[in-house]
Design an enzyme around this catalytic site. Sequence first.
Site, PDB file in Angstrom:
ATOM      1  N   ASP A 170       0.725  -0.904   0.442  1.00 26.09           N
ATOM      2  CA  ASP A 170      -0.026  -0.458  -0.065  1.00 26.09           C
ATOM      3  C   ASP A 170       0.882   1.368  -0.123  1.00 26.09           C
ATOM      4  O   ASP A 170       0.331   2.260   0.788  1.00 26.09           O
ATOM      5  CB  ASP A 170      -0.918   0.087   1.599  1.00 26.09           C
ATOM      6  CG  ASP A 170      -1.557  -1.228   0.966  1.00 26.09           C
ATOM      7  OD1 ASP A 170      -1.637  -2.128   0.350  1.00 26.09           O
ATOM      8  OD2 ASP A 170      -2.605  -1.262   2.211  1.00 26.09           O
ATOM      9  N   ASP A 191      -0.167  -4.172  -3.520  1.00 24.66           N
ATOM     10  CA  ASP A 191      -1.400  -2.965  -3.936  1.00 24.66           C
ATOM     11  C   ASP A 191      -0.886  -2.070  -3.649  1.00 24.66           C
ATOM     12  O   ASP A 191      -1.427  -1.301  -3.601  1.00 24.66           O
ATOM     13  CB  ASP A 191      -2.260  -3.069  -2.816  1.00 24.66           C
ATOM     14  CG  ASP A 191      -3.268  -4.741  -3.234  1.00 24.66           C
ATOM     15  OD1 ASP A 191      -2.993  -5.243  -3.846  1.00 24.66           O
ATOM     16  OD2 ASP A 191      -3.535  -5.257  -2.502  1.00 24.66           O
ATOM     17  N   ARG A 253      -5.263  -6.006  -9.576  1.00 27.58           N
ATOM     18  CA  ARG A 253      -7.373  -6.405  -9.345  1.00 27.58           C
ATOM     19  C   ARG A 253      -7.377  -6.089  -8.530  1.00 27.58           C
ATOM     20  O   ARG A 253      -7.905  -4.916  -8.070  1.00 27.58           O
ATOM     21  CB  ARG A 253      -6.167  -7.717  -8.052  1.00 27.58           C
ATOM     22  CG  ARG A 253      -5.223  -7.268  -6.690  1.00 27.58           C
ATOM     23  CD  ARG A 253      -5.352  -7.650  -5.734  1.00 27.58           C
ATOM     24  NE  ARG A 253      -4.753  -8.277  -4.425  1.00 27.58           N
ATOM     25  CZ  ARG A 253      -3.980  -9.173  -3.566  1.00 27.58           C
ATOM     26  NH1 ARG A 253      -4.687  -9.855  -3.538  1.00 27.58           N
ATOM     27  NH2 ARG A 253      -3.822  -8.489  -2.260  1.00 27.58           N
TER      28      ARG A 253
END
Length: 340
Positions: A170, A191, A253
């Site tokens: 993140d 991510d 994703r």
Amino acid sequence: MQCLFAFVLILLLLCFGFCESFECKSGAGHRSGVAYTIWVDQSGKGEFKSVQQAIDSVPCNNNKWIRIYISPGIFREKVTIPADKPCIFLEGSGSRLTIIEWDDHKCTSDSATFSSYPDNIVAKGISFKNIYNIPPVVLEGKNSVVPALAARIYGDKSAFYSCGFFGLQDTLWDVEGRHYFYGCYIEGGIDFIFGSGQSIYESCQVNFTLGKYAPQYPEGYITAQGRSSSDDPSGFVFKTCAFVGTGKTYLGRAYGAYSRVIIYRSMMSDIIVPSGWDAWDYVHQEGNLVYEEANCRGAGANTSGRVPWMKKLGASQLHQFVRRSYIDKEGWIDKLPIKS
């Protein structure tokens, strides 16, 4: 009646001031000018020794561009630009010289080293780092990777030039609003570019580092874009970027039911897994996802093994996203107080 009239007049003036405060005034010429500069220097040569002190000195609801110049150095601090302080231009001495770093690893909402809430924010030549996961902390004999954000960007019309974003999970929360990243470096493993921003990443280097720092993970994910509906304008567009690194990763994703990521004229090394994309929690809803790769090159750009639901946009559709007008129909980027 006179009291009522005065009350209404005050409300109108307040409303006008509030609206104007979020539209930074331009200086002479086409490009906006800077009203004044604040100097941050750890040795005491400037007005302030910390970046946060300089931001705190900016008037609330400011409507003129104020430049905060940051000298070379590693600034160990968490930095926040509050929602009522738009029109700030953070300028470092280069992303390898001016570094803002911290090592928080609480929840996603408050671990970011740098947080920006208002509209009309520009940063140039600065690296934002969350060093908690670099390298990961070893727990129970394994490298522990947890969310630890380098930056989170909320406001509309925010731009970053030649900046660095360092983290592992993140790294960059591109929360919402229209954002422009030019010539930036972004690294991470899981991510690490995520959120619901409507953003263009142009000529950026995206460095996948999960294989370097946590090789026990079989693969990672570069993006997690959170578009939530068919009329949601958000999406990530990567234009003339380079995707490199160590290990194996998906391009992205689905962080939302209508997640949208477009990669255009970019280079992909062999880090990209053949299938390319993951529906995550939206299996059987893949028809709503918009993942497109167009005119890319490199060992990881072979689309023959990609998921069958990857989109193939026509030329006119593609141009709607890869042109700057996707985020800038009114020309706000050309009015920024900076030359790209």
